[in-house]
Scaffold this active site. Structure first.
Site, short mmCIF file in Angstrom:
data_model
loop_
_atom_site.label_atom_id
_atom_site.label_comp_id
_atom_site.label_asym_id
_atom_site.label_seq_id
_atom_site.Cartn_x
_atom_site.Cartn_y
_atom_site.Cartn_z
N THR A 54 0.83 -1.20 0.00
CA THR A 54 0.00 0.00 0.00
C THR A 54 0.87 1.26 0.00
O THR A 54 2.00 1.24 0.52
CB THR A 54 -0.90 0.01 1.26
N GLU A 85 0.40 3.57 1.88
CA GLU A 85 0.44 4.08 3.25
C GLU A 85 1.78 3.81 3.93
O GLU A 85 2.10 4.43 4.94
CB GLU A 85 -0.72 3.50 4.08
N LYS A 136 2.47 -3.36 7.29
CA LYS A 136 2.66 -3.56 5.85
C LYS A 136 4.11 -3.22 5.46
O LYS A 136 4.71 -3.90 4.62
CB LYS A 136 1.67 -2.71 5.04
#
Ligand code: NAD
Ligand code: TYD
Length: 336
Positions: free
Chosen positions: A125, A127, A154
């Protein structure tokens, strides 16, 4: 024929990816999903009987299950979607994010390394890069600087994946996509939550001033990008995926209210999310230039298609929001 282990293929993006693979590509898919609150076999309706699709309920943290599936079905590639994926839940309960997103990924990596598979694709991601100010975009060279327990888990997984490439010669790719929207997204995420509330004349809870910016991509376009990477990318490459659709949350919420035909009076500003990232924006020029990928729809087309899908699939929505979701919603939003 490629033989792919898709993990988390009963969730939002994973189920869209499995549908796309079975519709458009000649491959065999083993779909391993724990069916947490976010996994739903209804997302795969019409695809469960395919002789090119084997669904297995199980946990990516279970080495025995992962290993035996890879051997039995002679898996050559893994596409890892399986994750705890909601930032708000990672704030109230971070531990499971480490269990699944970090330890689960490690378990898949060990199985992939031991079998020397052709490709390991980690679905990550944007993010992981943290938050932007009003200028600039994330490139693949932007340092990882995650801010939430979700994005930290992640980022940890991304680093494990690349370490397995460096140390063990694992043939991997990592993709970092911006916020997805489209059919089958669990209505704890902003767009389906707001559509569901608008349909039911409930307040639309906008965090803080509502001027946080996300860079939205239609889920089918994420799936076509993932296939491009899986089938054409050199091992060891990282790709950002996004469609240049930066929108402030309030702008998206107003668009939803307009399409559903409800008043902006339903908007309610609520207490902000702790540590809320202000802005994400993806530079996807590597993906577009090297692999010739581009999105098939603009945000304006995709969001209308998406809102209409939820309006036409009220049974899917009402099945998903019944039961446990009600207590989640009350604990997350009451008194906020
Ligand atoms: P989702 O929450 O809708 O689906 C996750 C799926 O993983 C569910 O089906 C769940 O049952 C399954 N799962 C969870 N824990 C598992 C475990 N231990 N073993 C096996 N299966 C398990 O998530 P999503 O939005 O479809 O996201 C999929 C992936 O894409 C995630 O890795 C996420 O980080 C990434 N991603 C999501 C977005 C987005 O906007 N949604 C954007 C970029 C990247
Ligand atoms: P979300 O869909 O949770 O994705 P992410 O946090 O991973 O980007 O949220 C998207 C944006 O919408 C984010 O800025 C938080 C905001 N938001 C609200 O304002 N209200 C809500 O009820 C939710 C779930 C999100």
């Amino acid at each position: 024929m490629r033989r792919i282990l898709v993990t988390g293929g009963a969730g939002f993006i994973g189920s869209n990816f499995v549908r796309m693979l079975l519709d458009e590509q000649d491959c065999f898919v083993v779909n391993l999903d724990k069916l947490t609150y976010a996994g739903n076999l209804e997302n795969l309706a019409g695809y469960l009987d395919s002789d090119r699709h084997k669904f297995v309920k199980g946990d990516i943290c279970d080495a025995g299950v992962v290993g035996s599936l890879m051997d039995e079905y002679k898996i050559d590639s893994i596409v890892n979607f399986a994750a705890e994926s909601h930032v708000d839940r990672s704030i109230t309960g971070p531990k499971i994010f480490i269990d699944t997103n970090v330890n689960g990924t490690l378990n898949l990596l060990l199985a992939a390394r031991d079998r020397k598979i052709e490709r390991f694709l980690q679905v990550s991601t944007d993010e992981v890069y943290g938050s932007l100010g009003s200028e600039g975009m994330f490139t693949e060279d932007t340092p990882l600087s995650p801010n939430s327990p979700y994005s930290a888990s992640k980022a940890a997984a991304d680093m494990l994946v690349s370490s397995f490439g460096h140390t063990f010669g694992l043939r991997y790719n990592i993709t970092r996509c911006s916020n997805n929207y489209g059919q089958f997204q669990f209505p704890e995420k902003m767009i389906p939550l707001m559509i569901n509330n608008a349909v039911n004349d409930k307040e639309l809870p906008v965090y803080g001033d509502g001027l946080h910016v996300r860079d939205w991509l239609y889920v089918y376009d994420h799936c076509t990008a993932l296939w491009k990477v899986l089938s054409e990318a050199e091992p060891g490459e990282v790709y950002n995926i996004g469609g240049c659709n930066e929108k402030a949350n309030l702008e998206v919420v107003r668009l939803i209210l307009d399409r559903v035909g409800k008043s902006e009076g339903l908007i309610k500003h609520v207490t902000d999310r702790p540590g809320h990232d202000r802005r994400y924006a993806i530079d996807a020029s590597k993906m577009m230039g090297q692999l010739g990928w581009k999105p098939s729809v603009t945000f304006e087309e995709g969001i209308v298609r998406t809102i209409d899908w939820y309006l036409e699939n009220e049974k899917w929505l009402s099945d998903v929001v019944s039961g446990d979701y009600q207590s989640y919603y009350d604990s997350m939003y009451s008194g906020r």
